[in-house]
Write an enzyme that holds these catalytic residues in place. Structure first.
Site, short mmCIF file in Angstrom:
data_model
loop_
_atom_site.label_atom_id
_atom_site.label_comp_id
_atom_site.label_asym_id
_atom_site.label_seq_id
_atom_site.Cartn_x
_atom_site.Cartn_y
_atom_site.Cartn_z
N SER A 190 0.85 -1.18 0.00
CA SER A 190 0.00 0.00 0.00
C SER A 190 0.89 1.25 0.00
O SER A 190 1.71 1.42 -0.90
CB SER A 190 -0.96 -0.04 1.20
OG SER A 190 -1.97 0.92 1.08
N HIS A 244 -7.71 -5.33 -0.83
CA HIS A 244 -6.65 -4.66 -0.09
C HIS A 244 -6.56 -5.14 1.36
O HIS A 244 -5.50 -5.06 1.97
CB HIS A 244 -6.92 -3.16 -0.12
CG HIS A 244 -5.70 -2.33 0.08
ND1 HIS A 244 -4.85 -1.98 -0.94
CD2 HIS A 244 -5.17 -1.75 1.19
CE1 HIS A 244 -3.86 -1.24 -0.48
NE2 HIS A 244 -4.02 -1.08 0.81
#
Length: 690
Positions: free
Chosen positions: A545, A663
C-alpha cells in the site's frame, strides 16, 4: 547479462503537460482492466509468474511453515452488554475469525461465521456493533475483497437476520440509541446522485429506525460538505449525547460537534461546535460521572487527555488531566470507577513498545502501572459500559500469538483471560531495537529480528510503511518467524510518516516532506550493511500500500542498494493516483497534481516516472489484487511494464495478479499462498535458499 523475455507491451506516445512539465505515460492503456489488450497482457504475465516461481526452492517449505504458524489462531477482546459478552476468535482450521456470543447463562455459541455465510471463503465480516442492551446486532460484510460493505441487523438471541442489506455502507460506524429502536450510521449517496467517477465519495450521516424502509431514513449531517469527508458518529452510554466528527479524507485533523438528545428529537439534533477549522484530531468520551473526557493532539502532538463539562465542550474550557508526555505517545484510555478511588488507565507507546499507566481519575496523578506480559503491542483497552473495576486488552509480540489480558484494579494484577486457541511451536528469535541516523541527522528506531546467536552478514528483509500516522509495532507474524527460522534477519524501520513519535513524526514524512521517508529507508539499509547484519546483494525490501510506494521509490532512487523487492498493492503513479480507487481521499497526505507546488513534490519521486532504461534494477515481484478498490492494481501493472522494458540486468520483474482478493481481510489459505510466493522469491534472490 541476458534480458528476461517479457510479454510485449506497447509503448504509446502519451504525454501530458502539467504546469509546464511534460509527463510521459506510455502505458496508460493498462489503466483499463476491460481492454482486451490489458487482459491479454495480464494473462501473459500470469504465465510468466507461474513459470518463474513454480520451481523456486523453499516455496513448499515456506508454505508449510507459514500454515503451521498460522494455526495459532487468534482471539479478540470482549465487548460487554450487561451479562452478555461478544468476541472474535479463529481456531486453527478456520479460514476466517468467527463472532461468538456468551449468553447471560454462560453458554457460548457462534453468532456470525463468514464461512457459513459463504462457503467459498470470499465473504468477510468487516465490522459489527451490538445495541446498548445486547439484543440486536448491526454487522457489515463484503465479498471478494472489494470492501463494499452491506449492513444487516440480527436478533442476537435467535441468530435470525431481521433487516438488510443496506448497501453503500463502506467504513460506516453504527451508533445505537437506547432501546435498540434506532441507530445513526454513514452511507454514501446513490451513484445516480453524484458525478461520474465520484461514487466512492459523498458520504452522509443518517438515522435509521429499525423496521422501517431506508427510504425513510433521515439525513442528519453532511449535505453540502467536502465530497471526500469521512464521518464518525457515536452516542454516549446513557444515550443522551450524540457526537459527530468530520475529516477531509485521511487528513490528521477533524471537525467535531455534539448534541444533547434530551433537548431535541434524534431526527433533528441541535449540533454544537466543539472544534472546527482546527489543525488537530480530537475525540470525546462522555463519562459515567457526567464529565466530558477529551482525547486530543491539539497543542500536544503526542496527545493528552483533558476534562470539561459537556455543557462547555470547547477547547477554552478544557483542563489537562493527563498532559502530553515528552517521549511516549498517548494512544487510548479507559475509566474504572467501581472503586473507592476511581482510576483512569492510560495506554502509551514508547518507541512503538506499549505500556499502561494508572492515574487518579480526579487529579490525573499517576498512582501505578498495569503489569503487561512483555515488550510488545497492546490493543485497545476496554471496560464494561456500566463501569466496574476490571479492564481487558489485547497483547502480542514477535513470538506471542494474540492474547487477551484482564486487569483487576482492586488487586493491581493482570492475568491471562484468553489465549489464541491453537498450540504452535514458535521458533526462538532475538529482537534488538537499534537507533540510526537518517540523511538529515534525524534519529530513527528500528527493530531487528534474528536467529539467536547469528553472526555475520545474512539475507535480510527490511520492511517499512512511513505514512498516515500508522505505527510499526511488534506483533506475531508467521511470515517473519518463518523467514528468521530459515536463517534470515528481518528489520522493521519506524520511518517518518508513521505515528511512533507522535503527530510531528507523521508530518515530517508527508506532503512536501515525503522524501524524508525514503531517506529513512535508505539509511536503515546502510546501517544494516555497516553493522554487518547484511550486504547489499543479500538485502531485500518489502512493503504494501503506502509501503508499496515506499519500496517503489526506493528501488528507483537506490537500485544499487537492494537485491530484491516485494511491492504489494502499491501506489506508483503519483501524478494520476487521485483518479482511481480512494486516491482522492489521500491528497491531504501526498498532495495533488492539480496544484503546481504540490505537483512538484509528487513529480520529484513518483516511481513510475523515474524508471530509466538500462539501469540494473533489483529482482522485483509486484503482488496486486484484482478486487482492490482502495489502490487500483493499475499502478503495479504500469510500473511492471515500465521496469520490464527498462531492466538492464538479468534479474526478473514479475507480476502476481490475484483475482477475487482485495486490499484488506482475506481467507487464511489466501494469506498462506501469498506469503509462500513472496518469501520464496526473496529467499532465492538474497541467497537464503538457492
Amino acid at each position: 547479462m541476458t534480458r528476461q523475455p517479457y510479454p510485449p507491451a506497447r509503448r504509446d506516445d502519451v504525454v501530458d503537460d502539467l504546469h509546464g512539465t511534460p509527463v510521459p505515460d506510455p502505458y496508460r492503456w493498462l489503466e483499463d482492466p476491460d481492454d482486451p489488450a490489458t487482459k491479454e497482457w495480464l494473462s501473459a504475465q500470469e504465465t510468466l509468474f507461474t513459470a518463474g516461481t513454480a520451481a523456486l526452492p523453499g516455496r513448499e517449505r515456506f508454505r508449510a511453515r507459514v500454515a503451521e504458524l498460522l494455526k495459532s489462531g487468534s482471539v479478540g477482546a470482549p465487548v460487554w452488554r450487561g451479562e452478555r459478552r461478544m468476541f472474535m476468535r479463529r481456531t486453527p482450521e478456520q479460514e476466517h475469525a468467527v463472532l461468538y456470543t456468551v449468553d447471560p447463562g454462560g453458554a457460548e455459541r457462534a453468532l456470525l461465521d463468514p464461512m457459513a455465510l459463504d462457503p467459498t471463503g470470499l465473504t468477510t465480516l468487516d465490522a459489527w456493533q451490538p445495541d446498548k442492551e445486547g439484543r440486536l446486532l448491526a454487522y457489515q460484510v463484503s465479498v471478494g475483497g472489494d470492501e463494499e460493505s452491506s449492513l444487516y441487523l440480527m436478533d442476537i438471541a435467535t441468530g435470525v437476520r431481521i433487516e438488510g442489506p443496506i448497501d453503500r455502507c463502506r467504513y460506516s460506524p453504527v451508533a445505537w440509541l437506547p432501546g435498540g429502536e434506532a441507530f445513526y450510521y454513514v452511507r454514501r449517496l446513490p451513484a445516480t446522485e453524484v458525478p461520474e467517477g465520484e461514487e466512492q465519495f459523498h458520504r452522509r450521516v443518517y438515522l435509521h429506525r429499525v423496521g422501517t424502509s431506508t427510504e425513510d431514513d433521515v439525513m442528519i449531517f453532511g449535505d453540502g460538505m467536502e465530497k471526500t469527508n469521512y464521518y464518525g458518529v457515536s452516542v454516549s452510554r446513557d444515550g443522551r449525547w450524540l457526537q459527530i466528527s468530520a475529516s477531509r479524507g485521511t487528513a490528521p485533523r477533524n471537525d467535531l460537534w455534539i448534541a444533547d438528545l434530551e433537548a431535541a428529537s434524534p431526527e433533528a439534533p441541535e449540533l454544537i461546535v466543539v472544534q472546527e477549522g482546527v489543525d488537530a484530531q480530537t475525540a470525546l468520551n462522555f463519562g459515567r460521572d457526567g464529565l466530558l473526557y477529551v482525547f486530543t493532539d491539539r497543542d500536544a502532538p503526542r496527545a493528552r487527555v483533558c476534562v470539561t463539562d459537556p455543557a462547555t465542550p470547547q477547547a477554552e474550557h478544557w483542563r489537562d488531566l493527563i498532559p502530553q508526555d515528552p517521549e511516549a505517545v498517548l494512544s487510548d484510555f479507559a475509566i474504572l470507577d467501581d472503586l473507592d478511588r476511581p482510576v483512569m488507565l492510560v495506554g502509551w507507546t514508547r518507541h512503538a513498545i506499549s505500556e499502561i499507566s494508572v492515574h487518579d481519575l480526579r487529579t490525573g496523578e499517576r498512582v501505578g502501572a498495569v503489569p503487561t506480559p512483555g515488550l510488545g503491542t497492546i490493543g485497545g483497552i476496554t471496560e464494561r459500559p456500566e463501569g466496574g473495576y476490571e479492564a481487558w486488552f489485547g497483547y502480542t509480540d514477535n513470538t506471542t500469538p494474540p492474547t487477551i489480558q484482564r486487569y483487576d484494579a482492586r488487586t493491581g494484577e493482570t492475568t491471562l483471560w484468553a489465549a489464541s486457541p491453537g498450540a504452535v511451536e514458535v521458533p526462538d528469535v532475538t529482537t534488538e531495537q537499534v537507533v540510526y541516523r537518517s540523511a538529515d541527522g534525524a534519529e530513527v528506531h528500528m527493530l531487528v529480528i534474528s536467529p539467536p546467536g547469528a553472526e555475520g552478514p545474512r539475507p535480510t528483509i527490511l520492511y517499512g510503511y512511513g505514512g498516515f500516522g500508522i505505527s510499526m509495532t511488534p506483533g506475531y507474524s508467521a511470515s517473519i518467524l518463518a523467514w528468521v527460522e530459515a536463517g534470515g534477519a528481518y528489520a522493521i524501520a519506524q520511518l517518518r510518516g508513521g505515528g511512533e513519535q507522535g503527530e510531528e513524526w507523521h508530518r515530517a514524512g508527508m506532503l512536501a516532506h515525503k522524501q524524508n521517508v525514503f531517506d529513512d529507508l535508505h539509511a536503515a539499509a546502510e546501517h544494516l550493511i555497516a553493522a554487518g547484519v547484511t550486504t547489499a546483494d543479500r538485502l531485500a525490501i518489502s512493503g504494501g500500500s503506502n509501503g508499496g510506494l515506499l519500496v517503489g521509490a526506493a528501488l528507483t532512487q537506490r537500485p544499487d542498494l537492494y537485491a530484491a523487492v516485494v511491492c504489494s498493492a502499491p501506489l506508483l503513479d503519483m501524478v494520476r493516483y487521485e483518479l482511481f480507487g480512494l486516491g482522492a481521499t489521500w491528497n491531504v497526505e501526498y498532495g495533488t497534481a492539480g496544484d503546481p507546488e504540490e505537483f512538484a513534490w509528487l513529480w520529484s519521486y513518483s516511481p513510475y516516472h523515474h524508471v530509466k532504461e538500462g539501469v540494473s534494477y533489483p529482482a522485483t515481484l509486484f503482488t496486486v489484487f484484482q478486487s482492490d478498490t482502495r489502490v487500483h492494481p493499475l499502478h503495479a501493472w504500469k510500473m511492471c511494464a515500465a521496469l520490464q522494458h527498462a531492466q538492464g540486468a538479468d534479474r526478473p520483474i514479475l507480476l502476481r495478479n490475484e483475482a477475487e482478493a482485495g486490499h484488506g481481510a482475506r481467507a487464511v489459505s489466501k494469506t498462506i499462498e501469498l506469503a509462500a510466493d513472496q518469501l520464496a522469491f526473496l529467499a532465492h534472490h538474497t541467497g537464503l535458499l538457492r
